[in-house]
Design a protein around this motif. Structure first.
Motif, PDB file in Angstrom:
ATOM      1  N   CYS A  46     -11.487 -17.446   6.220  1.00  0.00           N
ATOM      2  CA  CYS A  46     -11.084 -16.093   6.187  1.00  0.00           C
ATOM      3  C   CYS A  46     -10.318 -15.737   7.368  1.00  0.00           C
ATOM      4  CB  CYS A  46     -12.212 -15.178   5.597  1.00  0.00           C
ATOM      5  SG  CYS A  46     -12.805 -15.627   4.047  1.00  0.00           S
ATOM      6  N   GLN A  47      -9.466 -15.127   7.092  1.00  0.00           N
ATOM      7  CA  GLN A  47      -8.555 -14.353   8.374  1.00  0.00           C
ATOM      8  C   GLN A  47      -8.456 -12.954   7.894  1.00  0.00           C
ATOM      9  OE1 GLN A  47      -4.916 -16.272   9.692  1.00  0.00           O
ATOM     10  NE2 GLN A  47      -5.872 -18.328   9.189  1.00  0.00           N
ATOM     11  N   TYR A  48      -8.851 -12.009   8.675  1.00  0.00           N
ATOM     12  CA  TYR A  48      -8.728 -10.447   8.412  1.00  0.00           C
ATOM     13  C   TYR A  48      -8.519  -9.889   9.635  1.00  0.00           C
ATOM     14  CZ  TYR A  48     -13.461 -11.391   9.996  1.00  0.00           C
ATOM     15  OH  TYR A  48     -14.649 -11.800  10.745  1.00  0.00           O
ATOM     16  N   GLU A  65      -7.631 -11.704  -0.996  1.00  0.00           N
ATOM     17  CA  GLU A  65      -6.427 -11.443   0.043  1.00  0.00           C
ATOM     18  C   GLU A  65      -5.840  -9.843  -0.406  1.00  0.00           C
ATOM     19  OE1 GLU A  65      -6.441 -14.396  -1.675  1.00  0.00           O
ATOM     20  OE2 GLU A  65      -6.328 -15.547   0.148  1.00  0.00           O
ATOM     21  N   ASN A  66      -5.428  -9.040   0.542  1.00  0.00           N
ATOM     22  CA  ASN A  66      -4.555  -7.804   0.464  1.00  0.00           C
ATOM     23  C   ASN A  66      -5.844  -6.880  -0.113  1.00  0.00           C
ATOM     24  OD1 ASN A  66      -2.151  -8.468   1.324  1.00  0.00           O
ATOM     25  ND2 ASN A  66      -2.136  -9.740  -0.584  1.00  0.00           N
ATOM     26  N   ASN A  67      -7.177  -7.049   0.312  1.00  0.00           N
ATOM     27  CA  ASN A  67      -8.098  -6.171   0.057  1.00  0.00           C
ATOM     28  C   ASN A  67      -9.009  -5.660   1.108  1.00  0.00           C
ATOM     29  OD1 ASN A  67      -8.012  -5.386  -3.045  1.00  0.00           O
ATOM     30  ND2 ASN A  67      -7.946  -7.942  -2.994  1.00  0.00           N
ATOM     31  N   PHE A  68      -9.439  -4.307   1.316  1.00  0.00           N
ATOM     32  CA  PHE A  68     -10.566  -3.827   2.321  1.00  0.00           C
ATOM     33  C   PHE A  68     -11.652  -4.208   1.783  1.00  0.00           C
ATOM     34  CE2 PHE A  68      -7.172  -1.184   3.852  1.00  0.00           C
ATOM     35  CZ  PHE A  68      -7.247  -1.078   5.160  1.00  0.00           C
ATOM     36  N   LEU A  69     -12.674  -4.515   2.801  1.00  0.00           N
ATOM     37  CA  LEU A  69     -14.004  -5.060   2.288  1.00  0.00           C
ATOM     38  C   LEU A  69     -14.982  -3.988   3.293  1.00  0.00           C
ATOM     39  CD1 LEU A  69     -15.515  -8.236   1.796  1.00  0.00           C
ATOM     40  CD2 LEU A  69     -16.850  -6.840   3.427  1.00  0.00           C
ATOM     41  N   VAL A 119     -14.707  -1.999   9.427  1.00  0.00           N
ATOM     42  CA  VAL A 119     -14.129  -2.186   8.036  1.00  0.00           C
ATOM     43  C   VAL A 119     -12.931  -3.274   8.281  1.00  0.00           C
ATOM     44  CG1 VAL A 119     -12.636  -1.115   6.040  1.00  0.00           C
ATOM     45  CG2 VAL A 119     -14.520   0.147   7.164  1.00  0.00           C
ATOM     46  N   ILE A 120     -12.855  -4.173   7.078  1.00  0.00           N
ATOM     47  CA  ILE A 120     -11.949  -5.213   7.181  1.00  0.00           C
ATOM     48  C   ILE A 120     -11.082  -5.320   6.329  1.00  0.00           C
ATOM     49  CG2 ILE A 120     -13.649  -6.656   8.785  1.00  0.00           C
ATOM     50  CD1 ILE A 120     -14.070  -8.477   6.318  1.00  0.00           C
ATOM     51  N   PHE A 121      -9.925  -5.927   6.194  1.00  0.00           N
ATOM     52  CA  PHE A 121      -8.893  -6.151   5.527  1.00  0.00           C
ATOM     53  C   PHE A 121      -8.474  -7.680   5.519  1.00  0.00           C
ATOM     54  CE2 PHE A 121      -4.425  -6.552   4.197  1.00  0.00           C
ATOM     55  CZ  PHE A 121      -4.390  -5.721   3.437  1.00  0.00           C
ATOM     56  N   ILE A 122      -8.521  -8.274   4.359  1.00  0.00           N
ATOM     57  CA  ILE A 122      -8.585  -9.655   4.356  1.00  0.00           C
ATOM     58  C   ILE A 122      -7.096 -10.090   4.185  1.00  0.00           C
ATOM     59  CG2 ILE A 122      -9.530 -11.711   3.126  1.00  0.00           C
ATOM     60  CD1 ILE A 122     -11.848 -10.287   2.100  1.00  0.00           C
ATOM     61  N   ASN A 123      -6.546 -10.798   5.048  1.00  0.00           N
ATOM     62  CA  ASN A 123      -5.382 -11.520   5.245  1.00  0.00           C
ATOM     63  C   ASN A 123      -5.187 -12.924   4.394  1.00  0.00           C
ATOM     64  OD1 ASN A 123      -4.038  -9.405   6.602  1.00  0.00           O
ATOM     65  ND2 ASN A 123      -4.599 -10.500   8.538  1.00  0.00           N
ATOM     66  N   LYS A 182      -9.367 -11.250  13.066  1.00  0.00           N
ATOM     67  CA  LYS A 182     -10.662 -12.155  13.588  1.00  0.00           C
ATOM     68  C   LYS A 182     -10.754 -13.258  12.253  1.00  0.00           C
ATOM     69  CE  LYS A 182     -13.605  -8.754  15.182  1.00  0.00           C
ATOM     70  NZ  LYS A 182     -15.087  -8.012  15.001  1.00  0.00           N
ATOM     71  N   LYS A 183     -11.735 -14.046  12.581  1.00  0.00           N
ATOM     72  CA  LYS A 183     -11.875 -15.179  11.532  1.00  0.00           C
ATOM     73  C   LYS A 183     -13.114 -15.238  11.299  1.00  0.00           C
ATOM     74  CE  LYS A 183      -7.799 -17.862  13.260  1.00  0.00           C
ATOM     75  NZ  LYS A 183      -7.331 -19.130  13.683  1.00  0.00           N
ATOM     76  N   THR A 184     -13.351 -15.898  10.105  1.00  0.00           N
ATOM     77  CA  THR A 184     -14.929 -16.343   9.669  1.00  0.00           C
ATOM     78  C   THR A 184     -14.668 -17.846   8.998  1.00  0.00           C
ATOM     79  OG1 THR A 184     -15.821 -14.004   9.417  1.00  0.00           O
ATOM     80  CG2 THR A 184     -16.797 -15.788   8.352  1.00  0.00           C
TER      81      THR A 184
END
Length: 189
Positions: free
Chosen positions: A100-102, A74-78, A47-51, A29-31
């Motif tokens: 953001c892409q996640y 990047e490289n973290n869950f949110l 739950v998202i993981f930021i790429n 997904k993207k925001t």
């Protein structure tokens, strides 16, 4: 997707079939920059993981001032763990500071992974513990530091964020006005 898998593998072992199952449940997904990914008053459903990109977690105080609690890059869950686990409305907003892409994992997908992958809950517990520890380590030192120390520590601890975050958000995070931040930056140079 590989960023997500590599991150998860730091916390436990998975075979190829389990990795493929995780990939099948994950959605890219993207925001866009400045858009809100999540708003206070809503119940988190994933739950998202930021790429790629930076998101900020913020709220409004009783005076109506917007306060930035912290940033996730990047490289973290949110996830708002409390709201997510209890199914209650969140008290915080999550806004994209940059495009953001996640990768999103829905509650249903995570429940299915939990029922299918032996050891999944232990992996998630370790990831959650790391996330909570990181959050405490981000916030706790700021309670005893003056504004200049907070700014210098921000630059030391988050060098990749400093040039990617608007000064207004950084000032809010540091608990100072934007003009105070500008003055601190001028005095340091």
């Amino acid at each position: 997707m590989e960023q997500l898998i590599n991150y998860i593998l730091q916390f436990g072992q998975l075979n190829q079939q389990q990795i493929d199952l995780i990939k099948s449940k994950a959605i890219n997904k993207k925001t866009p920059k400045d858009a809100y990914y999540h708003e206070a008053g809503k119940i988190p459903r994933e739950v998202i993981f930021i790429n790629e990109g930076i998101m900020r977690i913020c709220f409004y105080n009783n005076k109506g001032d917007e306060i930035t609690k912290y940033f996730i890059d990047e490289n973290n869950f949110l996830a708002d763990i409390n709201s997510y686990n209890q199914g209650i409305p969140s008290t915080e907003y999550v806004q994209a500071v940059t495009d953001c892409q996640y990768i999103a994992l829905s509650k249903k997908a995570l429940d299915e992974l939990s029922m299918t992958i032996i050891g999944w809950d232990a992996i998630i517990a370790k990831i959650t513990a790391k996330g909570l520890a990181d959050k405490v380590n981000r916030i706790s030192p700021m309670m005893t530091e003056d504004a200049t120390e907070r700014y210098l520590n921000f630059l030391t601890n988050f060098p990749s964020l400093a040039n990617r975050i608007p000064l207004a958000y950084m000032a809010s995070y540091l608990g100072i006005t934007q003009s105070s931040l500008s003055r601190i930056r001028r005095n340091i140079r």
